[in-house]
Design an enzyme around this catalytic site. Structure first.
Site, PDB file in Angstrom:
ATOM      1  N   GLU A 185       0.828  -1.208   0.000  1.00  0.00           N
ATOM      2  CA  GLU A 185       0.000   0.000   0.000  1.00  0.00           C
ATOM      3  C   GLU A 185       0.862   1.258   0.000  1.00  0.00           C
ATOM      4  O   GLU A 185       1.777   1.389   0.815  1.00  0.00           O
ATOM      5  CB  GLU A 185      -0.921   0.009   1.226  1.00  0.00           C
ATOM      6  CG  GLU A 185      -1.795  -1.230   1.383  1.00  0.00           C
ATOM      7  CD  GLU A 185      -2.911  -1.292   0.352  1.00  0.00           C
ATOM      8  OE1 GLU A 185      -3.078  -0.335  -0.417  1.00  0.00           O
ATOM      9  OE2 GLU A 185      -3.624  -2.322   0.332  1.00  0.00           O
ATOM     10  N   CYS A 234      -7.132  -1.046   8.955  1.00  0.00           N
ATOM     11  CA  CYS A 234      -5.812  -1.047   8.317  1.00  0.00           C
ATOM     12  C   CYS A 234      -5.471   0.329   7.746  1.00  0.00           C
ATOM     13  O   CYS A 234      -4.401   0.884   8.017  1.00  0.00           O
ATOM     14  CB  CYS A 234      -5.769  -2.098   7.212  1.00  0.00           C
ATOM     15  SG  CYS A 234      -5.787  -3.792   7.806  1.00  0.00           S
ATOM     16  N   HIS A 250      -0.508  -5.703   3.078  1.00  0.00           N
ATOM     17  CA  HIS A 250      -1.665  -6.568   3.274  1.00  0.00           C
ATOM     18  C   HIS A 250      -1.280  -7.997   2.897  1.00  0.00           C
ATOM     19  O   HIS A 250      -0.665  -8.227   1.849  1.00  0.00           O
ATOM     20  CB  HIS A 250      -2.840  -6.123   2.401  1.00  0.00           C
ATOM     21  CG  HIS A 250      -3.799  -5.221   3.096  1.00  0.00           C
ATOM     22  ND1 HIS A 250      -4.140  -3.962   2.616  1.00  0.00           N
ATOM     23  CD2 HIS A 250      -4.517  -5.388   4.240  1.00  0.00           C
ATOM     24  CE1 HIS A 250      -5.022  -3.403   3.434  1.00  0.00           C
ATOM     25  NE2 HIS A 250      -5.259  -4.248   4.427  1.00  0.00           N
TER      26      HIS A 250
END
Length: 242
Positions: A121, A183, A202
């Site tokens: 991410e 998250c 993730h």
């Protein structure tokens, strides 16, 4: 460095080997979440525990920490990490005799929809948090930081990281949307308090082919590459200053 994972039925956080840390040590903090919803065993926390067994090399003092899937407690603990524990990553670039120190936090969470995919991410988002946490609450106005920007980018170039690494047996992809739940909230909070010195990974649920040991080794490969990238960036900055 910090990795995060979540929990629902047991919202109390747990510290593992992190009491009275020396802020001058080469410390990497990895946090994870415990069980939530139908995931009584959270792959992210299991992976972090496996990572702690394997380590990040003799020069890195690795500590792990578990967080609950609770917005407010996550914010409090991430703030504590950055202001009190102060994770420190020190690098010695021997060929240039340059010693330097950096704070870096890495979070790892469970992507329930991902099947045999690890997701890197790039950024965290400030708004849109309407989904309830394990205690039945969500942030006021669905916002993480009232005075914060819409999004914060990590100083780690995840696209470059994605191009430079491979893990046999699993695909790795690049993403700019961490999901607007715990998250994403955790990531934005850490980017905010850490001035961008954070990253988020993730991981998929556990399966016969994706075991905790396998994910722990994958995290080790990815995080070591992150540290390498940080060292290269600092070396460039050093020459620019010169």
């Amino acid at each position: 460095m910090i990795l995060l994972f979540g929990t629902e039925r047991r919202p109390d956080f747990t510290f593992c080997s992190m009491d009275f840390m020396d802020s001058n040590s080469n410390t990497v903090v990895v946090t994870g979440f415990g069980p939530f919803r139908q995931y009584l065993v959270n792959s992210s926390w299991e992976a972090v525990k496996e990572l702690s067994k394997q380590g990040l090399g003799k020069n890195i003092d690795l500590h792990i920490m578990q967080l609950p899937v609770v917005y407010q407690k996550v914010k409090e603990q991430v703030f504590k990490i950055w202001t009190t524990l102060q994770p420190l990553v020190s690098f010695l670039i021997s060929c240039y005799s340059l010693r330097w120190e950096k704070k870096l936090t890495v979070h790892v969470g469970l992507a329930s929809s991902a099947k045999a995919i690890i997701i890197l991410e790039q950024c965290g988002k400030n708004k849109g948090y309407q989904e309830m946490d394990a205690c039945g609450f969500h942030p006021e106005g669905g916002c993480c930081m009232l005075d914060g920007p819409e999004k914060i980018e990590s100083t780690i170039n995840m696209k470059t990281l994605w191009k430079n690494i491979s893990v046999e047996g699993i695909d790795i992809i690049f993403s700019r949307d961490a999901g607007r739940y715990i998250c994403d909230y955790t990531y934005y909070t850490s980017l905010y308090y850490g001035n961008g010195r954070a990253a988020f990974i993730h991981v998929p649920p556990l399966s016969k082919s994706v075991t905790a040991d396998f994910l722990g080794k994958a995290l080790q490969i990815i995080i070591l590459e992150m540290l390498k990238q940080c060292g290269e960036e600092r070396k460039k900055d050093h020459f620019i200053e010169k």
